[in-house]
Design a protein around this motif. Structure first.
Motif, short mmCIF file in Angstrom:
data_model
loop_
_atom_site.label_atom_id
_atom_site.label_comp_id
_atom_site.label_asym_id
_atom_site.label_seq_id
_atom_site.Cartn_x
_atom_site.Cartn_y
_atom_site.Cartn_z
N ASN A 78 0.82 -1.21 0.00
CA ASN A 78 0.00 0.00 0.00
C ASN A 78 0.85 1.26 0.00
N VAL A 82 0.77 4.08 -2.99
CA VAL A 82 0.61 5.54 -2.82
C VAL A 82 1.73 6.26 -3.57
N SER A 168 -3.88 12.74 -6.70
CA SER A 168 -3.31 11.48 -6.21
C SER A 168 -4.20 10.83 -5.16
N VAL A 169 -4.75 11.63 -4.25
CA VAL A 169 -5.65 11.09 -3.21
C VAL A 169 -6.91 10.52 -3.85
N PHE A 172 -6.02 7.24 -5.67
CA PHE A 172 -5.81 6.13 -4.74
C PHE A 172 -7.15 5.64 -4.20
#
Length: 190
Positions: A78, A82, A168-169, A172
């Protein structure tokens, strides 16, 4: 048969994605006949076919256990995911990551493949993710050999970095949701 389809998809991926940096003869012939536009269309068609073959081959492959990943590798996976997402999106979104990493999309793909290798011990996963990781290494070498020592962009201000972080958040979160929807828990053992 599924392993053959998976390997065929990987081979097509390698060919379409190494054609330009390695000046492969079939790409040169396409450019000579139809120009850069025709080469781009051909490479896109090859890429779409490669992805379809890889997905179908992977999904249809018999599950053959090669090794059992320990549970402690899931948090490592994980963390790498990220990083892979942040680095990958730096290729198209301005921000400081582009100033630190020369080929962010390739680097992001290699991190993605490595993360998946850590938590998938079956033969089809090793072929798929190992093949893509190996391609990423070869592609990076070929691009650096072709282009020489490149110039990194100057660091950006806080706004592009905030946009990059937000994208990016969201990415994800979406990727995690898709994995959960597909019945594959990205957070351990599922």
């Amino acid at each position: 048969m599924s392993f053959f389809v998976l390997i065929l998809g990987l081979a097509l991926w390698w060919a379409t994605h190494l054609a330009k940096p390695m000046s492969l003869p079939f790409r040169t012939a396409i450019v000579a006949r139809g120009g850069e536009g025709a080469a781009k269309v051909a490479m896109l068609a090859g890429t779409l076919a490669a992805v379809a073959l890889m997905i179908n081959g992977y999904k249809g492959a018999d599950y053959i256990d090669v090794w059992v990943p320990p549970l402690w590798l899931y948090p490592v996976n994980n963390l790498l995911m990220v990083l892979a997402i942040v680095v990958f999106f730096a290729g198209n979104i301005p921000g400081n990551v582009r100033a630190w990493i020369r080929h962010p999309q390739l680097t992001g793909l290699k991190l993605w493949a490595l993360a998946h290798l850590l938590v998938n011990g079956d033969l089809a996963s090793i072929i798929l993710f190992g093949g893509l990781l190996a391609w990423g290494v070869v592609a990076l070498i070929a691009i650096n050999k072709r282009d020489g020592k490149g110039r990194k962009p100057a660091p950006e201000g806080w706004k592009p970095n905030a946009i990059h972080a937000g994208v990016s958040v969201v990415a994800f979160t979406v990727i995690t949701g898709v994995h959960n929807w597909a019945g594959v828990s990205p957070f351990g053992g599922g």
